[in-house]
Design an enzyme around this catalytic site. Sequence first.
Site, short mmCIF file in Angstrom:
data_model
loop_
_atom_site.label_atom_id
_atom_site.label_comp_id
_atom_site.label_asym_id
_atom_site.label_seq_id
_atom_site.Cartn_x
_atom_site.Cartn_y
_atom_site.Cartn_z
N ASP A 1 0.87 -1.18 0.00
CA ASP A 1 0.00 0.00 0.00
C ASP A 1 0.91 1.22 0.00
OD1 ASP A 1 -1.78 2.19 0.74
OD2 ASP A 1 -3.22 0.63 1.26
N ASP B 1 -9.24 0.70 -3.79
CA ASP B 1 -10.31 1.69 -3.78
C ASP B 1 -10.50 2.37 -5.13
OD1 ASP B 1 -8.04 3.19 -3.94
OD2 ASP B 1 -8.40 4.41 -2.15
N ASN B 2 -9.93 1.78 -6.20
CA ASN B 2 -10.14 2.38 -7.52
C ASN B 2 -10.19 1.30 -8.58
OD1 ASN B 2 -7.33 2.42 -9.11
ND2 ASN B 2 -6.92 2.72 -6.93
N CYS C 1 -20.92 23.71 -19.54
CA CYS C 1 -21.72 24.95 -19.52
C CYS C 1 -22.52 25.06 -18.22
CB CYS C 1 -22.64 25.02 -20.74
SG CYS C 1 -23.86 23.70 -20.81
#
Length: 871
Positions: free
Chosen positions: A322, A394-395, A450
């Site tokens: 990690d 986590d992704n 926009c």
Amino acid sequence: EWPLRPGNIKFICANTNGVFGNIFCDFGEDFKVTDTNGEQVLSVMVSAVTKDGDGIVTCLDEKRHGFEDGDFVTFHEVEGMVELNECTPRKIEVKGPFTFSIGDTSSLSDYTRGGIVTQVKMPISVKFKSMREALKDPEVLPTDFAKFEQPYQHHICYLALSQYQKSHGSSPTPYNSADSEKFVGLCKEVNEKYSLGLEVNDKLCTEFANGCSGQLVGVQAFIGGSTAQEVMKACSGKFMPTKQWLYFDCAEVIPEGLTEADCKPTNTRYDGQILCLGKALNDKISDQKWFVVGAGAIGCELLKNFAMMGVGHNKGMLTVTDMDTIERSNLNRQFLFRSWDVTKMKSDTACNAVKEMNPDINVTSHQNRVGPETEKVYTDSFFADLNGVANALDNVDARSYMDRRCVYYKLPLLESGTLGTKGNVQVVLPHITESYSSSQDPPEKTIPMCTLKNFPNAIEHTIQWARDQFEGLFTKTAENCHKFITEPKFLEKQKSGGALMSILEGLRKDLTKELPTDFTDCIRWARLLFEENFHNTIAQLLYNFPPDQKTSSGALFWSGPKRCPSVIEFDANNNAHLDFIVAAANLRAFNYSIPSNRDRDFIKAQVATVSVPAFKPRSGVKIAVTEAEAENMHNDDESDSDKASVILEELNAKMDQLKSLNIQVADFEKDDDTNFHMDFITACSNARAASYRIAPANKHKTKLIAGKIIPAIATTTAVVAGLVSIEMYKMIQGLKDVEKYKNAFLNLALPFFAFSEPILAPKNKYYEVEWTLWDRYDIKGDITLQELLDIFENDHKLEISMLSQGVCMLYAFFMPADKRKERCGMKISELVELVTKKKLPAHKRALVLEICCNDTEGEDVDTPYINYQLP
């Protein structure tokens, strides 16, 4: 026993017995639930409301309303039918994806336009039976629809187990036929005693008798996490409680053919596991080598479980990686960490913590990101030595990468994830199931440009706009200034055209015209920024599109999702306005290494002295109304080479002076309450929200949205990690029957549990050859391209029409003949180095080659890839 139910005391009882567990809840006869599902309230814009005996509400067709029959709603900002605004919640009946009825509206005023309808969560009352009643008349929450009858059999078994333990002082001895017969007889007795009227299943009761001794970590984690969530429900009234019995089992993990001798305790810490699974499997667990990717919330729980299971404590190893450090916000759910561990590496700290729990465990910590850049660390030999991989990521990108690695190396993968009270577990088995990447979630919705720039209608829009402001003002701008000063070739690396011109103009502004020398300059800059964002820009927008503007069709321009804004007049006595100045000035000071100042009175006094130029809207200013216009305007930026040269000369003339500056980049950090990052984004977002009459958000909500924080709670994490641990037992045994494995989907708020068999890998076919994603062509030795083409033509009756490695095309039928001829004579390794213009790394032992092939009829066919093993 809980016979009296005194006062308003809630009662929860939980048990784990071997591979079995149960939970019982009694929250009284009138328990109030304020939120049954934990979902965010729905809110959509209204386009019409009929005046009728059963009024029909129509929502804007850009978004389905998402309501269900029986929901309650209220309204605000409705024009015309004003009686609906802040009305008592009305019960609805859904008529379609964009319509629903709200009851009688015939006496209300005529609807004119606008309005927002918002779901209202109404409290409900839930009645529970006492345990005495529930024992005789059980209401069971199903957890596994493949075992539909088993919860009621387990209800009998638990009643019998209680009687057995009272009589014998222990649970039945595993695989002792005499104990099993006694237990089955007791099951029949309690069935009669409690008048349950069930047909006792001797086989299931015998299975229970054999598997209810000892303890399994995974079952304890599942029952413990679920019970903890029930405690939270009892305390808060939030989420629907379990009614009233929950029974769980994982009997599939028990190895076949166990005997009483196999399950005898050995006087070790693993005796509970041996009683359930036998000594042979326990020994096999001790020699396992697993790669745990991630040491966050799920990673901590997995490591704790694996340590308690004894994974790798003999000849095996747990390898953990990690790259993150511990943040304070991690501490509420990543329980291996303590407050004194903040800023330490997650992997190191987690490994040290589980080492304390089980000193025998073999565990190695890494701090690497998994990806192509670390393949020299996680090499072929590293993966070849593994028994499996457990993802705790986590992704999606990292999950997909590890999934591809596991498919390539043909390793089992345990994939899991959580989102608040929701969780899932996926089992990936080599040659049997589909992989994680076989299915994909729909892409995340993005906010149109926009809408962000000119027409926000929700707080999420203003928060994202403020987040972009932060990035542009304090990160990207400071980064450009720093690189321009320190990297001589910085501008050469930038794309020419409008992008380069934009960078140059920004550099001139921030390094010459608006270069601050002290904190007072930063206050002035912040005050003018407020004026530009919340007065001048809005005034120009209203000049282009006045409040009464109509479209070519005659409809009001400011209607539907377009909310008409108003300019904000700065007021130093307004705390929200002063918050913006304080945060913006301090961030500007940080960029230029000017000492910060938190004295609000000083800042308030100084901001009053700032001279603000009067603003007059200009004609001819283009403002994008649609996403297409926004995109075109973004792409139409033009470069003026003469102007660029003038700016560059001006900047270079001051380079000696600029080199003395110490420019600092403000990289967004949501968890530091002293760095003004979230203060700026909150104040900036709320000022814009005030301009567009959008309800503001506090700092906490803003942090969740701006920081893209995924809700995570310890209870769901524990449950999911428990289920992963159970599936690991099956993988370690090498079970091939897919029916033994369980993918899981759960929502503790409802509560809802669904277990299903993993999906089999889809089969493809060419000629009579069937293949799945797990198959490939293995080719050894460094051969020429022509030899490779011949192998496929002769051995597989396939003509390779295109061959690629990564993003590089090595061979294609449409290449010039001389190029094809040259490449056909080259070794594959040489060809790859030629085309990629890179030497093959020393650690690279194989290449993945993608091919397009034609069959003997000249038709395209799908085939596996080539695993080209280098000598």
